[in-house]
Design an enzyme around this catalytic site. Structure first.
Site, PDB file in Angstrom:
ATOM      1  N   ASP A 178       0.979  -1.198  -0.049  1.00  0.00           N
ATOM      2  CA  ASP A 178      -0.039  -0.102   0.073  1.00  0.00           C
ATOM      3  C   ASP A 178       0.878   1.047  -0.110  1.00  0.00           C
ATOM      4  O   ASP A 178       1.652   1.399   0.796  1.00  0.00           O
ATOM      5  CB  ASP A 178      -0.887   0.020   1.336  1.00  0.00           C
ATOM      6  CG  ASP A 178      -1.820   1.283   1.388  1.00  0.00           C
ATOM      7  OD1 ASP A 178      -1.561   2.269   0.792  1.00  0.00           O
ATOM      8  OD2 ASP A 178      -2.591   0.893   2.263  1.00  0.00           O
ATOM      9  N   TYR A 192       0.858   0.365  14.902  1.00  0.00           N
ATOM     10  CA  TYR A 192      -0.383   0.170  14.190  1.00  0.00           C
ATOM     11  C   TYR A 192       0.314   0.803  12.638  1.00  0.00           C
ATOM     12  O   TYR A 192       0.192   1.995  12.552  1.00  0.00           O
ATOM     13  CB  TYR A 192      -1.651   0.629  14.576  1.00  0.00           C
ATOM     14  CG  TYR A 192      -2.719   0.202  13.320  1.00  0.00           C
ATOM     15  CD1 TYR A 192      -3.094  -1.120  13.189  1.00  0.00           C
ATOM     16  CD2 TYR A 192      -3.122   1.318  12.566  1.00  0.00           C
ATOM     17  CE1 TYR A 192      -3.715  -1.334  12.003  1.00  0.00           C
ATOM     18  CE2 TYR A 192      -4.070   1.018  11.725  1.00  0.00           C
ATOM     19  CZ  TYR A 192      -4.542  -0.343  11.474  1.00  0.00           C
ATOM     20  OH  TYR A 192      -5.464  -0.475  10.481  1.00  0.00           O
ATOM     21  N   LYS A 195      -3.610  -3.254   8.124  1.00  0.00           N
ATOM     22  CA  LYS A 195      -3.520  -4.517   8.185  1.00  0.00           C
ATOM     23  C   LYS A 195      -2.658  -4.985   6.924  1.00  0.00           C
ATOM     24  O   LYS A 195      -2.155  -4.180   6.093  1.00  0.00           O
ATOM     25  CB  LYS A 195      -4.824  -5.129   7.990  1.00  0.00           C
ATOM     26  CG  LYS A 195      -5.551  -5.143   9.413  1.00  0.00           C
ATOM     27  CD  LYS A 195      -5.113  -6.464  10.263  1.00  0.00           C
ATOM     28  CE  LYS A 195      -5.777  -6.322  11.587  1.00  0.00           C
ATOM     29  NZ  LYS A 195      -5.046  -7.269  12.390  1.00  0.00           N
TER      30      LYS A 195
HETATM   31  C1  F6R Z   1      -7.895  -0.468   7.693  1.00  0.00           C
HETATM   32  C2  F6R Z   1      -7.626   0.827   7.007  1.00  0.00           C
HETATM   33  C3  F6R Z   1      -8.542   1.804   7.356  1.00  0.00           C
HETATM   34  C4  F6R Z   1      -7.929   3.088   8.412  1.00  0.00           C
HETATM   35  C5  F6R Z   1      -8.960   3.816   8.785  1.00  0.00           C
HETATM   36  C6  F6R Z   1      -8.232   5.119   9.560  1.00  0.00           C
HETATM   37  O1  F6R Z   1      -6.836  -1.382   7.287  1.00  0.00           O
HETATM   38  O2  F6R Z   1      -6.586   1.105   6.412  1.00  0.00           O
HETATM   39  O3  F6R Z   1      -9.721   1.516   8.048  1.00  0.00           O
HETATM   40  O4  F6R Z   1      -7.467   2.396   9.517  1.00  0.00           O
HETATM   41  O5  F6R Z   1      -9.566   4.808   7.630  1.00  0.00           O
HETATM   42  O6  F6R Z   1      -7.286   5.782   8.844  1.00  0.00           O
HETATM   43  P1  F6R Z   1      -6.430   6.890   9.087  1.00  0.00           P
HETATM   44  O7  F6R Z   1      -6.073   6.557  10.831  1.00  0.00           O
HETATM   45  O8  F6R Z   1      -5.349   7.170   8.469  1.00  0.00           O
HETATM   46  O9  F6R Z   1      -7.270   8.184   9.289  1.00  0.00           O
HETATM   47 MG    MG Z   2      -5.083  -2.275   1.812  1.00  0.00          MG
HETATM   48 MG    MG Z   3      -4.095   2.325   3.210  1.00  0.00          MG
END
Ligand code: F6R
Ligand code: MG
Ligand code: MG
Length: 372
Positions: free
Chosen positions: A13, A231, A234
């Protein structure tokens, strides 16, 4: 014709459009240019670039074997170039997210990207299925891989085909301890299930056919938070499966996905949700950043080339209406799970949330707890 062919699927990603939603077409374009150049230079035989949600997937064939620095370097520099040329200038979301280190040191394993690679002796006809999932983790493959390679209720070939009747050997990785164990099925089936039932810790790394030790499947096993210590999303795993003629038939490989089993991931990598099988065009997570999705791409390998329907454009296997019902069931489950809000087991347990931002919230309460 090359004696041995290596299939390498390397993904990362490196930023996406409108949140963690979908890879931008320009990112795919730059990745294609880079791999086309490598094909012309003879480094790789063939390639196919695609995305599952916010993950950029590089499928490559070559003769260099697994873990080769030139192939891993090509993938790394492709991800870097996409980041620099597209993600950053367009200010795409989480640009370069999975590139956890500055400089490449020979193998992308442990540096952020996910990898699944197998070296094969190409059969007279070599059908393969490439899976990629978004908003989940490598343990998401545990349930379908158990069904495909160990359950006679799913795979008729285990009962009927003499080449498969002896069973398969599962190499299971403990991602916490960084160890592997080989389990021979059907004899050790119950032990296999004992491990695979804990998908956050034990994941299938590869599978061999017992009669001749031929490689049958290989999956990515990286857990980003264990690498980064915090974190970072995933791991959105990938998987390559060989099919037919002594391996499970294409239909046996796809059948378990008609049941949208619960996987860890979804919103903030912190929720259980159904794994929804979708076509490439529907591989983009919207509802509560999900539900988690999986695509399945079918190819024939011919002298190392990726043969698809139009050039190397694969058969988009979950676009079949036969999976419509699975999608409806997945949406029912998604709705049901959402009604649980932030209560377990809809939300993951504390050990799974260790690397998220939740501990920071709980930390604030530390001094307010009084002894009773
Ligand atoms: C799960 C994922 C999304 C982010 C969520 C919050 O793998 O990528 O669900 O965790 O959109 O993202 P941030 O913390 O970047 O605002
Ligand atoms: Mg992804
Ligand atoms: Mg992403």
């Amino acid at each position: 014709m090359p004696e041995k062919v290596t299939i390498s699927l390397i993904k990362a990603d490196v930023g996406s459009l409108c949140g963690h939603h979908v890879v931008h077409p320009k990112q795919l374009e730059v990745a294609r240019e880079k791999l086309e150049e490598a094909k012309k230079n003879g480094l790789i035989i063939d390639y196919y670039v695609f995305n599952c949600g916010d993950d950029l997937e590089l499928l490559m064939t070559h003769t260099k074997g697994e873990g080769h620095p030139d192939i891993h370097g090509l993938a790394w520099h492709t991800f870097k170039e996409v980041t620099e040329k597209v993600s950053k200038p367009l200010k795409l979301y989480a640009a370069g997210q999975d590139l956890l280190v500055e400089t490449f040191s020979g193998n992308v394993k442990g540096m952020g990207p996910g990898v699944a690679e197998m070296e094969i002796t190409e059969r007279p006809s070599e059908p393969i299925i490439v899976f990629a999932a978004d908003k989940t983790e490598p343990g998401a493959w545990n349930f379908p891989l158990y069904k495909i390679f160990a359950s006679p209720d799913n795979t008729a070939g285990l009962v009927i085909d003499p080449q498969m009747h002896e069973g398969f050997i599962f190499r299971v990785m403990d991602v916490i301890e960084g160890k592997v164990v080989d389990l021979s099925c059907p004899e050790e089936l119950y032990t296999l299930i004992a491990l695979l039932g804990t998908p956050g810790r034990y994941v299938v790394e590869r599978i061999f056919r017992k009669t001749d030790k031929a490689i049958a499947a290989v999956a990515s096993t990286s857990r980003l938070n264990l690498i980064a210590g915090k974190y970072v999303g995933k791991d959105d795993p990938v998987l390559i499966v060989r099919a037919q003629h002594g391996f499970p038939a294409v239909g046996e490989v796809l059948a378990p996905f008609a049941f949208p089993h619960l996987v860890a991931g979804w919103m903030r990598g912190s929720h259980n949700g159904p794994l929804m099988p979708v076509s490439l065009k529907d591989a983009r997570c919207t509802f509560f950043d999900g539900p988690p999705r999986v695509v399945a791409l079918g190819f024939q390998i011919a002298n190392g080339y990726l043969i698809g329907l139009h050039g190397s454009e694969p058969a988009d296997l979950f676009s079949d209406p036969a999976f419509d019902r699975a999608r409806m069931v997945a949406l029912e489950i998604a709705d049901y799970m959402r009604r649980m809000g932030e209560f377990m087991p809809a939300r993951l347990g504390p050990e799974e949330l260790e690397y998220t931002t939740l501990p920071k919230i709980l930390d604030k309460l530390k001094d307010r707890f009084k002894h009773v």
